[in-house]
Scaffold this motif. Structure first.
Motif, short mmCIF file in Angstrom:
data_model
loop_
_atom_site.label_atom_id
_atom_site.label_comp_id
_atom_site.label_asym_id
_atom_site.label_seq_id
_atom_site.Cartn_x
_atom_site.Cartn_y
_atom_site.Cartn_z
N GLN A 1 0.83 -1.21 0.00
CA GLN A 1 0.00 0.00 0.00
C GLN A 1 0.86 1.26 0.00
O GLN A 1 0.56 2.24 -0.68
CB GLN A 1 -0.92 0.03 1.23
CG GLN A 1 -2.10 -0.91 1.16
CD GLN A 1 -1.72 -2.37 1.42
OE1 GLN A 1 -0.66 -2.65 1.97
NE2 GLN A 1 -2.58 -3.28 1.04
N THR A 2 1.95 1.21 0.74
CA THR A 2 2.82 2.38 0.82
C THR A 2 3.39 2.73 -0.55
O THR A 2 3.40 3.90 -0.95
CB THR A 2 3.95 2.12 1.85
OG1 THR A 2 3.33 1.87 3.10
CG2 THR A 2 4.90 3.29 1.98
N PHE B 1 0.60 4.28 -2.64
CA PHE B 1 0.26 5.65 -2.26
C PHE B 1 1.37 6.63 -2.64
O PHE B 1 1.09 7.78 -2.97
CB PHE B 1 -0.04 5.73 -0.76
CG PHE B 1 -1.44 5.30 -0.42
CD1 PHE B 1 -2.42 6.22 -0.09
CD2 PHE B 1 -1.80 3.96 -0.45
CE1 PHE B 1 -3.70 5.83 0.21
CE2 PHE B 1 -3.09 3.55 -0.14
CZ PHE B 1 -4.05 4.48 0.19
N LYS C 1 0.99 7.32 -6.37
CA LYS C 1 -0.13 8.21 -6.67
C LYS C 1 0.11 9.63 -6.15
O LYS C 1 -0.73 10.52 -6.34
CB LYS C 1 -1.40 7.66 -6.03
CG LYS C 1 -1.95 6.45 -6.75
CD LYS C 1 -3.09 5.86 -5.95
CE LYS C 1 -3.50 4.53 -6.55
NZ LYS C 1 -4.25 3.69 -5.61
N GLU D 1 0.11 10.44 -3.05
CA GLU D 1 -0.74 10.64 -1.87
C GLU D 1 0.09 10.66 -0.58
O GLU D 1 -0.41 11.05 0.46
CB GLU D 1 -1.77 9.52 -1.76
CG GLU D 1 -2.75 9.43 -2.90
CD GLU D 1 -3.86 10.46 -2.79
OE1 GLU D 1 -4.10 10.95 -1.69
OE2 GLU D 1 -4.45 10.77 -3.83
N PHE D 2 1.31 10.18 -0.68
CA PHE D 2 2.14 10.10 0.52
C PHE D 2 3.59 10.42 0.18
O PHE D 2 4.13 9.88 -0.79
CB PHE D 2 2.03 8.68 1.11
CG PHE D 2 2.95 8.44 2.27
CD1 PHE D 2 2.80 9.15 3.46
CD2 PHE D 2 3.96 7.50 2.19
CE1 PHE D 2 3.65 8.93 4.53
CE2 PHE D 2 4.82 7.27 3.25
CZ PHE D 2 4.66 7.99 4.43
N ASP E 1 4.15 0.31 8.75
CA ASP E 1 5.29 1.05 8.20
C ASP E 1 5.00 2.54 8.30
O ASP E 1 4.01 2.94 8.91
CB ASP E 1 5.61 0.60 6.76
CG ASP E 1 4.47 0.89 5.80
OD1 ASP E 1 3.62 1.72 6.12
OD2 ASP E 1 4.45 0.29 4.71
N PHE F 1 3.92 4.79 6.25
CA PHE F 1 2.67 5.28 5.68
C PHE F 1 1.50 5.01 6.65
O PHE F 1 0.66 5.88 6.90
CB PHE F 1 2.40 4.61 4.33
CG PHE F 1 1.00 4.80 3.84
CD1 PHE F 1 0.57 6.06 3.44
CD2 PHE F 1 0.11 3.76 3.83
CE1 PHE F 1 -0.74 6.25 3.01
CE2 PHE F 1 -1.20 3.94 3.40
CZ PHE F 1 -1.61 5.19 2.99
#
Lengths: 71, 169
Positions: free
Chosen positions: A29-30, A33, A36, A38-39, B100, B102
């Protein structure tokens, strides 16, 4: 805002998000993101990603608006 | 993040608070409680009407079934994610997701919102409690509603972040 070429460089190395995530020690997921926008990753993670993708940090990440001048 | 119960844990908590809310209302407004101290010891009696008794018994039964269902789901989650176990007896809220940096960040954003919510709603609740001769049940209901709000804010913040980025948990 931080811009990146993570998706493009990951594809160049034929890494899946899961493979890249494992290489740098984060979740899938990281990676998604970050791709994208987003992070914004920490400096440590950004350096790990640059190393995994065999590029300089500033080739992978840059600040929005600086691409015309710096790149 | 489908199947990861840490995301839906706030909803489960809200469900149990809702059942407790029903029990609190029934006990608080429809029952007569007597505390007795005798030579045999200390006990209390609770008397309530027919309808209230049915609602109370049903809510109690639902609570027991709900706790069993929740425990089964936690067990399944722990079996599926041995490195992301939900611990039942711990001071740390198990809805925190810190896999993690995020997830640290989204947990931080959600808890920040909950903190802001409490810094507003707790003084309000204290003010309301002090400002009138409220039935103690009203105060208890207020506390449970505040707890419901906390879990909703936490859940909706995390859900919104995943939705905005095009990923469903």
């Amino acid at each position: 805002m931080l811009k990146n070429r993570l998706k493009e460089l990951r594809a160049r190395h034929s890494f899946t998000q899961i493979e890249l995530a494992k290489k740098v020690g984060v979740t899938r997921q990281t990676i998604g993101f970050i791709e994208k926008g987003e992070f914004s990753p920490s400096v440590t993670l950004a350096l790990k990603l640059a190393k995994a993708l065999e590029v300089d940090l500033n080739e992978l990440f840059w600040l929005e608006g600086e691409e015309e001048h710096e790149r | 993040m489908k199947g990861d119960m840490r995301f839906t844990l706030p909803l489960w908590q809200m469900g149990s608070i809702f059942i407790l809310l029903v029990l609190t209302l029934v006990i608080g407004f429809s029952s007569e409680t007597t505390f007795v101290t005798s030579e045999d010891g200390y006990y209390f009696e609770m008397n309530m009407g027919h309808i209230s008794g049915i609602i109370f018994s049903s809510a109690l039964l639902i609570l027991v079934v709900y706790i069993v269902m929740m425990s089964v789901n936690i067990y399944r989650h722990n079996k599926r994610y041995p490195t992301r176990k939900i611990k039942t007896f711990t001071f740390k809220p198990q809805e925190y997701i810190e896999d993690d940096e995020f997830f640290d960040e989204i947990t931080k954003r959600a808890t920040k919102k909950v903190y802001s919510y409490y810094s507003f709603v707790l003084p309000l609740l204290v003010g309301v409690a002090l400002g009138g001769m409220w039935h103690r049940t009203i105060i208890l209901v207020g506390i449970l509603l505040v707890a419901l709000g906390q879990y909703w804010i936490y859940y909706s913040t995390i859900r919104k972040m995943f939705k905005d980025a095009g990923e469903e948990e």
